[in-house]
Design a protein around this motif. Structure first.
Motif: not given
Length: 161
Positions: A59-61, A54-56, A67-77
């Protein structure tokens, strides 16, 4: 072999993060402890997984910027999970089918640990190695045909005398 045996060998260290934590802080934790995933916990419950995938992708996008993104915005929920009683033969196809490298282990909603594809592969190799040693010991102790025939021939000769 069951998942609980992998957890027993692996130990009790569990790395978690809040969904509202800054993504940069989570990445720093992953780098500091050389881990590929963090269990995302909220109010004592597993709400997702954050992995290097999710991190990579983020970063690619975002042109290499978290930036100021939170874990919630990119995690696998909706991570796939298993229980401590799940057989390893069930875990392997689940991980392959869902293309996942990290699987949370839940026991009645309580997070017991996270197993990785590496943990599963290591357990399989160790299990096969143990079986190989047993088979080699069995074969090494296998009587050869001549040795097996000698006691029978001696008994037959002794009976004829």
């Amino acid at each position: 072999m069951k998942v609980r045996e992998i957890l027993r060998v692996k130990g009790g260290t569990l790395y978690t993060v809040s969904p509202d934590e800054k993504l940069t802080c989570a990445v720093e934790t992953m780098a500091q402890f050389d881990i590929g995933s963090l269990a995302v916990m909220e109010h004592g419950q597993l709400v997702g997984m954050l992995t290097f995938r999710e991190v990579i992708a983020t970063l690619a996008r975002q042109g290499g910027v978290l930036g100021e993104r939170t874990v919630r915005s990119v995690m696998d929920d909706h991570p796939i999970t298993c229980t401590p009683e799940t057989e390893l033969d069930q875990v392997r196809p689940m991980m392959l089918e869902h293309h996942t490298r990290y699987m949370p282990v839940l026991d009645g909603g309580v997070l017991m640990g996270v197993i990785s594809f590496y943990d599963v592969a290591k357990a399989v190799v160790e299990m096969q190695s143990f079986e190989n040693r047993l088979l080699k010991a069995y074969i090494r102790d296998w009587p050869d045909e001549e040795a097996a025939a000698r006691p029978q021939a001696a008994a037959a000769a002794g009976g004829a005398v």
